[in-house]
Design a protein around this motif. Structure first.
Motif, PDB file in Angstrom:
ATOM      1  N   TRP A 199     -16.552 -32.762  65.109  1.00 24.17           N
ATOM      2  CA  TRP A 199     -16.194 -31.949  63.946  1.00 24.17           C
ATOM      3  C   TRP A 199     -14.949 -32.437  63.228  1.00 24.17           C
ATOM      4  O   TRP A 199     -14.765 -32.190  62.038  1.00 24.17           O
ATOM      5  CB  TRP A 199     -16.037 -30.478  64.350  1.00 24.17           C
ATOM      6  CG  TRP A 199     -17.363 -29.836  64.622  1.00 24.17           C
ATOM      7  CD1 TRP A 199     -17.837 -29.422  65.826  1.00 24.17           C
ATOM      8  CD2 TRP A 199     -18.393 -29.577  63.669  1.00 24.17           C
ATOM      9  NE1 TRP A 199     -19.104 -28.923  65.685  1.00 24.17           N
ATOM     10  CE2 TRP A 199     -19.477 -28.997  64.361  1.00 24.17           C
ATOM     11  CE3 TRP A 199     -18.527 -29.785  62.300  1.00 24.17           C
ATOM     12  CZ2 TRP A 199     -20.654 -28.609  63.747  1.00 24.17           C
ATOM     13  CZ3 TRP A 199     -19.706 -29.400  61.667  1.00 24.17           C
ATOM     14  CH2 TRP A 199     -20.748 -28.830  62.382  1.00 24.17           C
ATOM     15  N   ILE A 200     -14.091 -33.149  63.946  1.00 23.83           N
ATOM     16  CA  ILE A 200     -12.951 -33.769  63.261  1.00 23.83           C
ATOM     17  C   ILE A 200     -13.448 -34.865  62.332  1.00 23.83           C
ATOM     18  O   ILE A 200     -12.989 -34.984  61.180  1.00 23.83           O
ATOM     19  CB  ILE A 200     -11.948 -34.322  64.292  1.00 23.83           C
ATOM     20  CG1 ILE A 200     -11.268 -33.165  65.029  1.00 23.83           C
ATOM     21  CG2 ILE A 200     -10.913 -35.217  63.617  1.00 23.83           C
ATOM     22  CD1 ILE A 200     -10.269 -33.611  66.081  1.00 23.83           C
ATOM     23  N   LEU A 201     -14.374 -35.672  62.826  1.00 21.64           N
ATOM     24  CA  LEU A 201     -14.952 -36.709  61.973  1.00 21.64           C
ATOM     25  C   LEU A 201     -15.728 -36.093  60.818  1.00 21.64           C
ATOM     26  O   LEU A 201     -15.694 -36.607  59.687  1.00 21.64           O
ATOM     27  CB  LEU A 201     -15.874 -37.610  62.804  1.00 21.64           C
ATOM     28  CG  LEU A 201     -15.189 -38.450  63.884  1.00 21.64           C
ATOM     29  CD1 LEU A 201     -16.227 -39.223  64.700  1.00 21.64           C
ATOM     30  CD2 LEU A 201     -14.194 -39.410  63.252  1.00 21.64           C
ATOM     31  N   PHE A 202     -16.435 -34.988  61.105  1.00 15.96           N
ATOM     32  CA  PHE A 202     -17.184 -34.321  60.040  1.00 15.96           C
ATOM     33  C   PHE A 202     -16.243 -33.815  58.950  1.00 15.96           C
ATOM     34  O   PHE A 202     -16.521 -33.967  57.757  1.00 15.96           O
ATOM     35  CB  PHE A 202     -17.987 -33.157  60.626  1.00 15.96           C
ATOM     36  CG  PHE A 202     -18.896 -32.493  59.636  1.00 15.96           C
ATOM     37  CD1 PHE A 202     -20.204 -32.910  59.491  1.00 15.96           C
ATOM     38  CD2 PHE A 202     -18.443 -31.454  58.837  1.00 15.96           C
ATOM     39  CE1 PHE A 202     -21.050 -32.306  58.571  1.00 15.96           C
ATOM     40  CE2 PHE A 202     -19.271 -30.843  57.914  1.00 15.96           C
ATOM     41  CZ  PHE A 202     -20.583 -31.277  57.781  1.00 15.96           C
ATOM     42  N   ALA A 203     -15.113 -33.202  59.365  1.00 20.15           N
ATOM     43  CA  ALA A 203     -14.148 -32.701  58.382  1.00 20.15           C
ATOM     44  C   ALA A 203     -13.567 -33.835  57.551  1.00 20.15           C
ATOM     45  O   ALA A 203     -13.294 -33.676  56.356  1.00 20.15           O
ATOM     46  CB  ALA A 203     -13.028 -31.961  59.101  1.00 20.15           C
ATOM     47  N   LEU A 204     -13.387 -34.999  58.185  1.00 21.88           N
ATOM     48  CA  LEU A 204     -12.867 -36.150  57.454  1.00 21.88           C
ATOM     49  C   LEU A 204     -13.868 -36.658  56.423  1.00 21.88           C
ATOM     50  O   LEU A 204     -13.505 -37.042  55.311  1.00 21.88           O
ATOM     51  CB  LEU A 204     -12.529 -37.272  58.444  1.00 21.88           C
ATOM     52  CG  LEU A 204     -12.011 -38.588  57.840  1.00 21.88           C
ATOM     53  CD1 LEU A 204     -10.660 -38.365  57.186  1.00 21.88           C
ATOM     54  CD2 LEU A 204     -11.900 -39.656  58.925  1.00 21.88           C
ATOM     55  N   PHE A 205     -15.161 -36.609  56.786  1.00 23.57           N
ATOM     56  CA  PHE A 205     -16.185 -37.156  55.892  1.00 23.57           C
ATOM     57  C   PHE A 205     -16.633 -36.166  54.823  1.00 23.57           C
ATOM     58  O   PHE A 205     -16.988 -36.574  53.707  1.00 23.57           O
ATOM     59  CB  PHE A 205     -17.409 -37.581  56.718  1.00 23.57           C
ATOM     60  CG  PHE A 205     -18.568 -38.025  55.864  1.00 23.57           C
ATOM     61  CD1 PHE A 205     -18.595 -39.300  55.320  1.00 23.57           C
ATOM     62  CD2 PHE A 205     -19.625 -37.164  55.584  1.00 23.57           C
ATOM     63  CE1 PHE A 205     -19.662 -39.715  54.520  1.00 23.57           C
ATOM     64  CE2 PHE A 205     -20.685 -37.568  54.791  1.00 23.57           C
ATOM     65  CZ  PHE A 205     -20.701 -38.849  54.259  1.00 23.57           C
ATOM     66  N   PHE A 206     -16.607 -34.864  55.133  1.00 27.83           N
ATOM     67  CA  PHE A 206     -17.258 -33.892  54.261  1.00 27.83           C
ATOM     68  C   PHE A 206     -16.820 -33.924  52.799  1.00 27.83           C
ATOM     69  O   PHE A 206     -17.648 -33.731  51.905  1.00 27.83           O
ATOM     70  CB  PHE A 206     -17.089 -32.470  54.808  1.00 27.83           C
ATOM     71  CG  PHE A 206     -17.801 -31.441  53.994  1.00 27.83           C
ATOM     72  CD1 PHE A 206     -19.180 -31.308  54.080  1.00 27.83           C
ATOM     73  CD2 PHE A 206     -17.117 -30.627  53.108  1.00 27.83           C
ATOM     74  CE1 PHE A 206     -19.853 -30.378  53.319  1.00 27.83           C
ATOM     75  CE2 PHE A 206     -17.781 -29.700  52.342  1.00 27.83           C
ATOM     76  CZ  PHE A 206     -19.152 -29.569  52.446  1.00 27.83           C
ATOM     77  N   PRO A 207     -15.544 -34.159  52.481  1.00 25.48           N
ATOM     78  CA  PRO A 207     -15.168 -34.203  51.055  1.00 25.48           C
ATOM     79  C   PRO A 207     -15.980 -35.203  50.243  1.00 25.48           C
ATOM     80  O   PRO A 207     -16.023 -35.103  49.015  1.00 25.48           O
ATOM     81  CB  PRO A 207     -13.684 -34.582  51.104  1.00 25.48           C
ATOM     82  CG  PRO A 207     -13.200 -34.051  52.411  1.00 25.48           C
ATOM     83  CD  PRO A 207     -14.341 -34.248  53.351  1.00 25.48           C
ATOM     84  N   ALA A 208     -16.618 -36.151  50.927  1.00 22.70           N
ATOM     85  CA  ALA A 208     -17.411 -37.143  50.202  1.00 22.70           C
ATOM     86  C   ALA A 208     -18.590 -36.511  49.469  1.00 22.70           C
ATOM     87  O   ALA A 208     -19.038 -37.039  48.437  1.00 22.70           O
ATOM     88  CB  ALA A 208     -17.936 -38.208  51.172  1.00 22.70           C
ATOM     89  N   VAL A 209     -19.109 -35.372  49.954  1.00 26.13           N
ATOM     90  CA  VAL A 209     -20.305 -34.786  49.342  1.00 26.13           C
ATOM     91  C   VAL A 209     -19.972 -33.577  48.471  1.00 26.13           C
ATOM     92  O   VAL A 209     -20.889 -32.877  48.027  1.00 26.13           O
ATOM     93  CB  VAL A 209     -21.338 -34.380  50.427  1.00 26.13           C
ATOM     94  CG1 VAL A 209     -21.745 -35.573  51.259  1.00 26.13           C
ATOM     95  CG2 VAL A 209     -20.783 -33.264  51.321  1.00 26.13           C
ATOM     96  N   THR A 210     -18.691 -33.326  48.212  1.00 22.71           N
ATOM     97  CA  THR A 210     -18.338 -32.133  47.441  1.00 22.71           C
ATOM     98  C   THR A 210     -18.386 -32.354  45.934  1.00 22.71           C
ATOM     99  O   THR A 210     -18.020 -31.466  45.178  1.00 22.71           O
ATOM    100  CB  THR A 210     -16.918 -31.653  47.804  1.00 22.71           C
ATOM    101  OG1 THR A 210     -15.977 -32.709  47.545  1.00 22.71           O
ATOM    102  CG2 THR A 210     -16.847 -31.250  49.258  1.00 22.71           C
ATOM    103  N   GLY A 211     -18.837 -33.507  45.497  1.00 19.39           N
ATOM    104  CA  GLY A 211     -18.825 -33.768  44.059  1.00 19.39           C
ATOM    105  C   GLY A 211     -20.165 -33.669  43.376  1.00 19.39           C
ATOM    106  O   GLY A 211     -20.273 -33.941  42.174  1.00 19.39           O
ATOM    107  N   PHE A 212     -21.202 -33.227  44.112  1.00 16.19           N
ATOM    108  CA  PHE A 212     -22.532 -33.276  43.514  1.00 16.19           C
ATOM    109  C   PHE A 212     -22.744 -32.206  42.444  1.00 16.19           C
ATOM    110  O   PHE A 212     -23.717 -32.262  41.698  1.00 16.19           O
ATOM    111  CB  PHE A 212     -23.621 -33.165  44.588  1.00 16.19           C
ATOM    112  CG  PHE A 212     -23.731 -31.815  45.221  1.00 16.19           C
ATOM    113  CD1 PHE A 212     -24.651 -30.888  44.774  1.00 16.19           C
ATOM    114  CD2 PHE A 212     -22.909 -31.473  46.281  1.00 16.19           C
ATOM    115  CE1 PHE A 212     -24.753 -29.652  45.361  1.00 16.19           C
ATOM    116  CE2 PHE A 212     -23.000 -30.243  46.878  1.00 16.19           C
ATOM    117  CZ  PHE A 212     -23.922 -29.323  46.411  1.00 16.19           C
ATOM    118  N   THR A 213     -21.846 -31.219  42.367  1.00 17.04           N
ATOM    119  CA  THR A 213     -21.977 -30.211  41.305  1.00 17.04           C
ATOM    120  C   THR A 213     -21.024 -30.467  40.142  1.00 17.04           C
ATOM    121  O   THR A 213     -20.840 -29.591  39.296  1.00 17.04           O
ATOM    122  CB  THR A 213     -21.705 -28.796  41.867  1.00 17.04           C
ATOM    123  OG1 THR A 213     -20.393 -28.756  42.434  1.00 17.04           O
ATOM    124  CG2 THR A 213     -22.736 -28.404  42.896  1.00 17.04           C
TER     125      THR A 213
END
Length: 839
Positions: A198-212
């Motif tokens: 989940w630490i790695l997930f939290a690091l990566f997740f901002p990558a997909v927040t731009g689709f809207t």
């Protein structure tokens, strides 16, 4: 107009320029170039692919919701804010609108800081102040582009996309040259010292927040209903392919230790490392530019809706494209303040949570809209199911809590606080949302379910028709009806107009507006109804018989005693209650005639001496009055008022009588003080109830239209009393019935009788078959016996006896079947399901 792939006239954008470009450029950002290598190195290729899949699951699910809701309505400016507010209402919309604007404005600063760090590393510069200066310079450059308008900013994004494309091509070519299948298999699992998932997930997740990001440009699109789904899906699926392929190339070209310890692994793999530097610069600037375009447009749409008065000046746009320059200026100021703050990890976490909340609410809004099953929900996007949106909303919630529970709770708390503020201060709804459709759906489902359950006296609630054509009387009656509802019933304020033809239509519309105004001024929860009838009494009779739907039917008519005069020339005449009692009672409605003089409405008015007198005759009217008195004392300003049960039908007063009345009250589970009143006359009556705050009197209407309380004319009693409710029951009122009594118990007995009849038929058939078989066996044995057999005659006699028994058994079957058919018909008449095959 131009095609979707080009900008259109008047600043309008197509799918490629307005949705796909800002979305893909924000998704393919700094995480791709500087953090994905670490995710693969620290977690292994297998975990990295799972992280990419789970993160993009939110993107895909939300894209389905977006496609459904965007193709179901005409989309205005404001993106997520517009879609959520027009579905869930002004409170949710306003809350998410303000936090999304702040989140995107702060995101501009984050991306600019990322640009400063990247450029400082490329140039070999150090120092936090240096990074801030570079970030500030980039911010000023982007501000100029946003100030000029979306046209120039979009052209700038085209240039950025060229650099991103070249950087990725350089990386793929270099990765293919260094491809090692054995290393790929070796790097599938996590190595030593791997980081938690989940630490790695939290690091990566901002990558997909731009689709809207493209959704935020909805007000600048030529055809939002077409461009939003198409552009968003294209950006999401292309970005998924890019992230998966880049992760695989990382694992096939570089050992995990190097990936985990070097954020510049992409540059080392690439054929031309300088293109990766250019890609990093382009990615950070493009993400910042997309936020700079989206945030002011959310603010402009929010201000145009006049939800927050202090934001109203930001509703103004400039130029042919209605560019929100005031919002651009405010976003610029927020970004400047954010850059100057320095370390922003806490704010960064909250901002990410705001984006997740917006995705979750967008999914829930779509699910909410679809669940209402309104005929207006007709999205042109066909590949949609409401369960997708529900899963999307739950996934967003789960990811929020998994990434950072405390930050997630903080973000939800901020949103909830804004929601509660808007709930208190927001005025009337400025647009139609989906809440009413959803409530109507619940009403339909609950009415159908209630209709399936047998009616019982324990379920009785006051469904009151407040009948008056006078404004002041209506207001007084609404106040009293709110008391006798006891928060369990419903009230409908009714006016009856005497008119016909086209004139009646105009009069009805005017009366409906006037009645709605009165209800609003009284802050009443009552509904309203205006009825047009040539004759008032006929109209009331039809109303009492037909009002309601399913199990909800009018059962009580509340009128003022002071409406007594009739003017036949007035389309809104005063109602003569004397002429309306009989048709109402004959139609099954209880009657309450109210004579208000000094009805306390607040605790201060009532003080501690509030008293309610109920004149008791131990009949349905008495039980109705006692129940209404109890409902008045259940809540509000009359809570705790003293109820006196005044028994006036008895011929003696002693301890046994008082105990009997007390036992009756215990059975009714109502607290009241029993008292026997003997020898009723006007003096006794007034001495008993003259000081009571509210008096319930059972009345009867005589042939001469005089209201009587026993032998006493009510008109003689009223002047010396405070507030009086004169009651006449037209229905059976039970206060002590058990759950087994009533229709439910009757249906249960009938059901049991039906089952017993079916069992008797089955038993009779079985016995008849056995008798027939025995007779047949004896006949067969007789045929096999020789004629000189001495037992033949005895055998024949037994055979005849068995045949007679078989015939009797057949008659028994017919008799039991006839009884079963009779019981089955009764069951059908009562609405019970009957299995005809059993018969």
């Amino acid at each position: 107009m131009s095609s979707d792939n080009n900008e259109t006239v008047s600043g309008r954008l197509g799918t490629f320029a307005g949705v796909f470009t800002p979305s893909i450029l924000t998704i393919l950002g700094i995480i791709l170039f500087l953090r994905l290598d670490y995710v693969v190195g620290a977690g292994g290729l297998g975990n990295a692919l799972i992280i990419i899949a789970v993160a993009n699951l939110i993107s895909v699910l939300t894209s389905f919701s977006l496609a459904a809701i965007a193709t179901n309505m005409k989309i205005g400016g404001g993106g997520d804010y517009y879609l959520i507010s027009r579905t869930l209402g002004i409170e949710f919309g306003g809350a998410i609108g303000i936090v999304l604007f702040l989140a995107q404005s702060v995101s501009i600063a984050f991306y600019c800081i990322g640009f400063g760090e990247a450029l400082a590393a490329i140039l070999g510069l150090t120092g936090h102040v240096t990074i801030q200066l570079i970030a500030g310079t980039a911010l000023l450059f982007l501000f100029v582009l946003a100030w000029i308008g979306a046209d120039l900013a979009t052209k700038f994004q085209y240039g950025v996309m060229v650099f991103l494309t070249l950087a990725l091509l350089s990386f793929y070519i270099g990765g293919i040259r260094q491809w090692n299948t054995g290393l790929l298999m070796e790097n599938w699992g996590a190595g030593e010292g791997s980081a938690p998932f989940w630490i790695l997930f939290a690091l990566f997740f901002p990558a997909v927040t731009g689709f809207t990001q493209g959704v935020s440009m909805s007000g600048d699109l030529e055809d939002p209903g077409k461009s939003l789904p198409t552009g968003t899906f294209a950006a999401v699926f292309l970005s998924i392919l890019v992230y998966i392929s880049v992760a695989v190339v990382f694992a096939a070209a570089t050992p995990l230790k190097i990936l985990a310890g070097d954020y510049g692994a992409m540059k080392q793999i690439s054929m031309y490392g300088w293109l990766i530097n250019a890609g990093v610069v382009a990615a950070t600037l493009s993400s910042a530019m997309a936020s700079f375009l989206g945030a002011p447009r959310i603010l402009k749409s929010l201000a145009a809706d006049k939800i927050f008065p202090f934001l109203n000046p930001f509703a103004k746009g400039y130029g042919p494209s209605d560019n929100p320059r005031r919002g651009v200026l405010l976003s610029f100021g927020i970004a400047v303040a954010t850059i100057s703050m320095g370390r922003l990890n806490l704010i960064a976490g909250v901002v990410s949570m705001f984006f997740l909340i917006s995705y979750g609410l967008l999914n829930y809004a779509t699910y909410f809209e679809a669940s209402a099953e309104s005929p207006s929900f007709r999205p042109r996007f066909r590949w949609y199911n409401k369960k997708i949106s529900l899963v999307g909303a739950l996934t967003c919630l789960g990811v929020m809590l998994a990434i950072d529970f405390r930050t997630g709770i903080a973000a939800v708390a901020i949103l909830f606080a804004i929601f509660q503020y808007l709930k208190r201060v927001s005025g009337p709804a400025r647009w139609a949302d989906s809440r009413r459709s959803y409530y109507l759906k619940l009403v339909r489902d609950n009415l159908i379910d209630a209709q399936k359950v047998p009616e019982h006296s324990r379920d009785w609630r006051p469904y009151v028709l407040v009948l008056s054509n006078d404004e002041e009387h209506t207001k007084q009656l609404l106040a009293f009806s709110a008391l006798i509802e006891g928060k369990s019933g419903m009230t409908t304020a009714v006016r009856i107009l005497q008119a016909r033809g086209y004139r009646a239509v105009k009069l009805k519309a005017e009366a409906e507006k006037d009645l709605a105004r009165i209800i609003s001024e009284k802050e009443s929860s009552a509904f309203s109804l205006v009825l047009v009838s040539e004759y008032t009494a006929n109209g009331l009779s039809v109303l009492c018989q037909s009002f309601g739907i399913g199990p909800i039917k009018a059962n009580t008519l509340l009128m003022s005693r002071h409406e007594q005069s009739v003017n036949d020339d007035d389309p809104v005449p005063f109602l003569n209650y004397r002429e309306l009692i009989r048709p109402a009672v004959q139609s099954g409605c209880n009657i309450i005639l109210w004579d208000p003089k000094d009805l306390p409405e607040t605790a201060e008015d009532c003080g501690k001496q509030r008293t309610i007198d109920v004149w008791w005759k131990d009949d349905d009217t008495s039980r109705l009055m006692l129940l209404l008195a109890y409902l008045i004392t259940r809540d509000g300003p009359w809570e705790g008022a003293k109820i006196r049960l005044l028994a006036c039908y008895l011929d003696r007063d002693n301890a046994q009588i008082i105990q009997m009345l007390s036992d009756t009250l215990d059975e009714f589970r109502i607290q009241a003080e029993p008292k026997v009143v003997l020898g009723i006359n006007e003096t006794v009556f007034l001495n008993t109830s003259g000081q009571a705050d509210l008096v319930f009197i059972p009345v009867a209407l005589k042939k001469d239209n005089n209201l009587m309380f026993g032998d006493l004319p009510v008109e003689q009693l009223l002047p010396r009393l405070k507030t009086v409710a004169m009651v006449m029951a037209a229905q059976k009122i039970e206060l002590d019935s058990t759950p087994e009594e009533g229709r439910a118990g009757e249906m249960a007995l009938l059901f049991d009788e039906l089952k017993h009849a079916e069992k008797r038929v089955a038993a009779a058939k079985k016995k008849a078959l056995q008798a027939a078989k025995s007779a047949t066996d004896f006949i067969k044995n007789a045929d096999d016996m020789p004629l000189n057999d001495p037992d033949l005659l005895t055998h024949l006699k037994e055979t005849l006896a068995l045949q007679e028994k078989s015939e009797e058994a057949d008659k028994k079957v017919l008799k039991e079947q006839a009884k079963l058919m009779e019981i089955s018909q009764r069951a059908r008449d009562e609405g019970l399901a009957v299995d005809d095959e059993e018969q």
